[in-house]
Design a protein around this motif. Structure first.
Motif, PDB file in Angstrom:
ATOM      1  N   UNK A  97      -0.615  -7.908  -9.456  1.00 14.69           N
ATOM      2  CA  UNK A  97      -1.459  -6.836  -9.979  1.00 14.69           C
ATOM      3  C   UNK A  97      -1.079  -5.507  -9.347  1.00 14.69           C
ATOM      4  N   UNK A  98      -1.099  -4.450 -10.166  1.00 14.84           N
ATOM      5  CA  UNK A  98      -0.913  -3.096  -9.661  1.00 14.84           C
ATOM      6  C   UNK A  98      -2.172  -2.303  -9.972  1.00 14.84           C
ATOM      7  N   UNK A  99      -2.760  -1.680  -8.942  1.00 19.40           N
ATOM      8  CA  UNK A  99      -3.885  -0.767  -9.122  1.00 19.40           C
ATOM      9  C   UNK A  99      -3.366   0.649  -8.925  1.00 19.40           C
ATOM     10  N   UNK A 100      -3.530   1.486  -9.936  1.00 20.10           N
ATOM     11  CA  UNK A 100      -3.007   2.854  -9.895  1.00 20.10           C
ATOM     12  C   UNK A 100      -4.148   3.801 -10.247  1.00 20.10           C
ATOM     13  N   UNK A 101      -4.533   4.660  -9.302  1.00 16.71           N
ATOM     14  CA  UNK A 101      -5.660   5.563  -9.517  1.00 16.71           C
ATOM     15  C   UNK A 101      -5.146   6.938  -9.928  1.00 16.71           C
ATOM     16  N   UNK A 143       0.879  -1.165   0.000  1.00 13.35           N
ATOM     17  CA  UNK A 143       0.000   0.000   0.000  1.00 13.35           C
ATOM     18  C   UNK A 143       0.917   1.215   0.000  1.00 13.35           C
ATOM     19  N   UNK A 144       0.881   1.989  -1.053  1.00 10.87           N
ATOM     20  CA  UNK A 144       1.821   3.092  -1.201  1.00 10.87           C
ATOM     21  C   UNK A 144       1.506   4.235  -0.246  1.00 10.87           C
ATOM     22  N   UNK A 145       2.556   4.934   0.151  1.00 13.92           N
ATOM     23  CA  UNK A 145       2.429   5.966   1.186  1.00 13.92           C
ATOM     24  C   UNK A 145       1.389   7.018   0.830  1.00 13.92           C
ATOM     25  N   UNK A 146       1.319   7.348  -0.453  1.00 14.34           N
ATOM     26  CA  UNK A 146       0.378   8.378  -0.875  1.00 14.34           C
ATOM     27  C   UNK A 146      -1.008   7.819  -1.159  1.00 14.34           C
ATOM     28  N   UNK A 147      -1.227   6.541  -0.931  1.00 15.95           N
ATOM     29  CA  UNK A 147      -2.520   5.859  -0.954  1.00 15.95           C
ATOM     30  C   UNK A 147      -3.202   5.819  -2.321  1.00 15.95           C
ATOM     31  N   UNK A 148      -2.557   6.331  -3.350  1.00 19.02           N
ATOM     32  CA  UNK A 148      -3.190   6.360  -4.669  1.00 19.02           C
ATOM     33  C   UNK A 148      -2.973   5.058  -5.440  1.00 19.02           C
ATOM     34  N   UNK A 149      -2.222   4.122  -4.866  1.00 24.40           N
ATOM     35  CA  UNK A 149      -1.929   2.872  -5.571  1.00 24.40           C
ATOM     36  C   UNK A 149      -1.681   1.762  -4.555  1.00 24.40           C
ATOM     37  N   UNK A 150      -1.927   0.546  -5.000  1.00 24.70           N
ATOM     38  CA  UNK A 150      -1.586  -0.612  -4.179  1.00 24.70           C
ATOM     39  C   UNK A 150      -1.326  -1.809  -5.087  1.00 24.70           C
ATOM     40  N   UNK A 151      -0.559  -2.758  -4.560  1.00 23.40           N
ATOM     41  CA  UNK A 151      -0.204  -3.963  -5.309  1.00 23.40           C
ATOM     42  C   UNK A 151      -0.814  -5.176  -4.613  1.00 23.40           C
ATOM     43  N   UNK A 152      -1.161  -6.193  -5.423  1.00 22.31           N
ATOM     44  CA  UNK A 152      -1.861  -7.365  -4.908  1.00 22.31           C
ATOM     45  C   UNK A 152      -1.383  -8.613  -5.641  1.00 22.31           C
ATOM     46  N   UNK A 165      -8.467  11.154 -13.433  1.00 21.05           N
ATOM     47  CA  UNK A 165      -8.744  10.134 -12.410  1.00 21.05           C
ATOM     48  C   UNK A 165      -8.764   8.704 -12.935  1.00 21.05           C
ATOM     49  N   UNK A 166      -8.327   8.465 -14.173  1.00 17.31           N
ATOM     50  CA  UNK A 166      -8.427   7.142 -14.771  1.00 17.31           C
ATOM     51  C   UNK A 166      -7.796   6.082 -13.856  1.00 17.31           C
ATOM     52  N   UNK A 167      -8.495   4.947 -13.684  1.00 22.99           N
ATOM     53  CA  UNK A 167      -8.031   3.867 -12.811  1.00 22.99           C
ATOM     54  C   UNK A 167      -7.393   2.776 -13.666  1.00 22.99           C
ATOM     55  N   UNK A 168      -6.160   2.429 -13.355  1.00 29.39           N
ATOM     56  CA  UNK A 168      -5.385   1.499 -14.179  1.00 29.39           C
ATOM     57  C   UNK A 168      -5.118   0.225 -13.391  1.00 29.39           C
ATOM     58  N   UNK A 169      -5.316  -0.921 -14.026  1.00 36.05           N
ATOM     59  CA  UNK A 169      -5.012  -2.231 -13.440  1.00 36.05           C
ATOM     60  C   UNK A 169      -4.114  -2.981 -14.415  1.00 36.05           C
ATOM     61  N   UNK A 170      -2.914  -3.344 -13.984  1.00 33.66           N
ATOM     62  CA  UNK A 170      -1.984  -4.033 -14.881  1.00 33.66           C
ATOM     63  C   UNK A 170      -1.336  -5.218 -14.163  1.00 33.66           C
ATOM     64  N   UNK A 171      -0.927  -6.194 -14.965  1.00 35.86           N
ATOM     65  CA  UNK A 171      -0.146  -7.333 -14.482  1.00 35.86           C
ATOM     66  C   UNK A 171       1.328  -6.963 -14.658  1.00 35.86           C
ATOM     67  N   UNK A 172       2.035  -6.783 -13.543  1.00 38.25           N
ATOM     68  CA  UNK A 172       3.403  -6.266 -13.622  1.00 38.25           C
ATOM     69  C   UNK A 172       4.449  -7.326 -13.963  1.00 38.25           C
ATOM     70  N   UNK A 173       4.198  -8.600 -13.609  1.00 42.72           N
ATOM     71  CA  UNK A 173       5.160  -9.650 -13.997  1.00 42.72           C
ATOM     72  C   UNK A 173       4.792 -10.171 -15.380  1.00 42.72           C
TER      73      UNK A 173
END
Length: 631
Positions: free
Chosen positions: A549-553, A532-541, A596-604
């Motif tokens: 998965x990376x969720x980037x808002x 959970x990133x410090x600035x709360x705009x993104x998290x990895x799962x 505000x586009x919400x991005x979901x990507x597979x990082x590996x």
């Protein structure tokens, strides 16, 4: 992964610690502001193990994925950077190379920093002034009464003392004592000084030009820039025990005379020439100039370039009492944005998009066009076309009748009285006519041109890929792949349409993007929260035992420092499909000027392939499939 070795190689190839003016990071990338942008070895950087991509733009960005925090921390240690400023060059490094930065972005950043803090005061005073004009025109108040006069003074005082207010913002930008800077510029308005200048003043046998500095901005800007040089020079040479009085005394002693003799008259002349030049363009091209400016405003506002017009607008209104170009163009643009949003709200079948369109339309009609621009216009090409056409026609109509605004505020339904002119009763009626043309044309064109099915991420018309998050049965295994549901409610778009090269080029990995209709992020499958990133705009799962998965808002929303974001999970949490992971304020992000586009990507991406689900799978709620790569 050897994060220390990776950080060392990155630091070396960006030109060393002495070349780093500022270092920051977001969810996936390191962000460098460099003293000399020619020093980085691009090819060597791309070859560093763990570096996914290098992006050169307004900032120098090195994409490293989910390990960004570890690499950033190592860079802080290796470069001796301050953890708050991330800066080495500012603390004694290579300062001389800063001049090599592109002058355009530097000037724009300076203008925004100086004038943006002044907007609330000028807007409040401007609307108050326009309302008083309306009340006086309708004979609802006595223009000779003391109540009316006092209210007028409240509005006028903001602009009268503009040189002092500008001094405060310039000094803040230059990181010098803003109180002493404001004191230096206050001499320009000091009654005894203005009286002396009107009678003919001189200093050390040099004649002082008699200039009325009330409401001026350029003399104060030049004066405080000179003051900043004086303060920094005397700070270096002053004995420490007497700094508390010696530095401000000497800085004032040099700054005020130089401003009165040289910088003040030069700044006054500069403002006069700028206003004259813009009025010359208006006189030469007339209504066409207003129409063209209105038509390109969506693109100017999206890039921030409209801020460059602020000094001209302020100087024109404060010196002549009216402005013929920017304010009418803004009126046409704001009304066109509002009307287009309401047209979209009528045509769409998506309740989330309808809610966003209505709220954005209301904001635009009251002068705040960013929610409409980022949330609707720039996401839908046919809406953009409708708005550009409407802005040109509406702006040209206003220009044809030489409509002029009288206050420094974004034109809107609430501030429409800013177009009341006691000396020209038709100005207000012409402004209403231009407003009507822009609004009606934009509404009709959007109703005709925009068709919801065409907006569906390149799918055939009629195919429904506009899913919303469903909290039941989100983890679907299809063959050997893992099926993932849409994590954020809204309209799905391909990554290629995301306005960020790192994501649109799939340098970080493949996936989807969503224009959010609601600020909620759901788990698309069972898994474990990794970061959970410090600035709360993104998290990895981590899902399916190995899919990262990376969720980037949002785009560049790291700069919001957590504002408008609320994460509901922490690293290590086990979550189920459909669990709510994050809430975010879509309208707040847009109003702050971010996409505000919400991005979901597979990082590996080297281990998994992302494919779109077929029609049958989409009907069951699966949006995309993640399949292991078979070697």
């Amino acid at each position: 992964m050897d994060h220390k070795g990776m950080a060392s190689a990155i630091l070396k190839n960006v030109g060393g610690a002495e070349n780093v003016v500022h270092l920051g990071h977001c969810a996936t990338r390191l962000r460098f502001t460099l003293a000399n942008e020619d020093k980085p070895n691009m090819e060597a950087l791309k070859g560093v193990p763990g570096v996914l991509s290098v992006v050169k733009g307004s900032q120098f960005q090195v994409v490293v994925g989910n390990q960004v925090i570890e690499v950033y921390d190592e860079l802080l240690k290796l470069g001796g950077f301050d953890s708050q400023s991330g800066s080495a060059a500012e603390k004694g490094g290579n300062k001389g190379d800063k001049s090599k930065k592109k002058i355009g972005p530097v000037i724009l950043d300076f203008l925004v920093s100086v004038f943006q803090p002044l907007i609330p005061a000028m807007a409040g005073a401007g609307i108050l002034k326009s309302l008083l004009l309306l009340l006086a025109t309708l004979n609802l108040v006595d223009k000779t009464g003391q109540t009316y006069l006092i209210l007028t003074f409240i509005s006028s005082s903001v602009f009268y003392f503009l040189p002092i207010l500008v001094a405060l913002t310039v000094a803040t930008k230059m990181k010098v004592n803003h109180i002493v800077a404001a004191a230096a510029m206050s001499v320009l308005l000091f009654p005894d000084m203005t009286k002396l200048m009107s009678e003919g003043a001189n200093f050390l046998s040099f004649s002082i030009t008699n200039v009325n500095y009330t409401s001026q901005v350029f003399p104060s800007i030049l004066g405080v820039l000179f003051y900043a040089c004086m303060e920094k020079m005397f700070t270096r040479i002053s004995p420490k025990p007497i700094r508390v009085f010696f530095i401000p005394m000497m800085a004032l002693l040099f700054t005020v005379p130089v401003t009165l003799l040289i910088l003040g008259p030069v700044g006054f002349t500069l403002g006069t020439y700028l206003t004259t030049a813009v009025l010359f363009i208006f006189n030469q091209f007339g209504w066409v100039a207003v129409g063209l400016l209105a038509a390109i405003l969506p693109f100017m506002i999206a890039t921030g370039m409209h801020k460059a017009m602020t000094p001209y607008v302020v100087n024109s209104v404060t010196s002549t009492g009216k402005e013929f170009l920017m304010l009418p163009a803004l009126l046409a643009h704001n009304m066109a944005e509002s009307a287009a949003c309401f047209a979209v709200a009528i045509r769409t079948k998506n309740s989330g998009l309808r809610a966003l369109a209505i709220s954005s339309g209301i904001s635009a009609i009251f002068g705040i066009s960013e929610p409409a621009l980022y949330g609707i216009t720039l996401q839908k090409k046919r809406v953009l076309i409708s708005i550009v056409i409407s802005c040109f026609v509406g702006g040209a109509t206003l220009g044809l009748f030489s409509v002029a605004g009288s206050t420094v505020v974004s034109p809107s339904l609430a501030s429409i009285s800013m177009f009341i002119n006691p000396d020209n009763g038709r100005n207000f009626m012409y402004a209403i006519s231009g407003l009507f043309v822009s609004y009606v044309l934009s509404f009709v064109l959007t109703l005709i041109l925009w068709k919801e099915e065409i907006e569906k991420s390149g799918e055939r018309p009629g195919k429904n890929v506009q899913q919303t998050a469903d909290t039941s049965g989100l983890d679907v295994v299809v063959g050997e792949g893992i099926g993932l549901k849409q994590p954020v409610p809204g309209t799905v778009i391909p990554l290629s349409e995301v306005k960020d090269e790192v994501f649109s080029s799939k340098a970080m990995g493949d996936g989807i993007a969503v224009v959010p209709s609601k600020g909620e992020l759901y788990a698309p499958a069972d898994g474990t929260i990794q970061i959970v990133y410090r600035t709360q705009h993104a998290l990895a799962m981590l899902v399916g035992g190995g899919v990262e998965l990376l969720f980037h808002i949002g785009i560049d929303t790291v700069k919001l420092r957590g504002q408008h974001f609320e994460t509901l999970v922490k690293a290590g949490d086990e979550v189920k499909a459909g669990d709510l992971l994050m809430r975010f304020n879509v309208e707040g992000i847009i109003e702050a000027g971010y996409d505000p586009v919400a991005i979901t990507i597979v990082t590996n991406k080297d281990q998994y392939v992302v494919t779109k689900a077929d029609a049958e799978q989409i009907e069951r709620g699966t949006l995309m499939l993640v399949t292991p790569v078979i070697n």
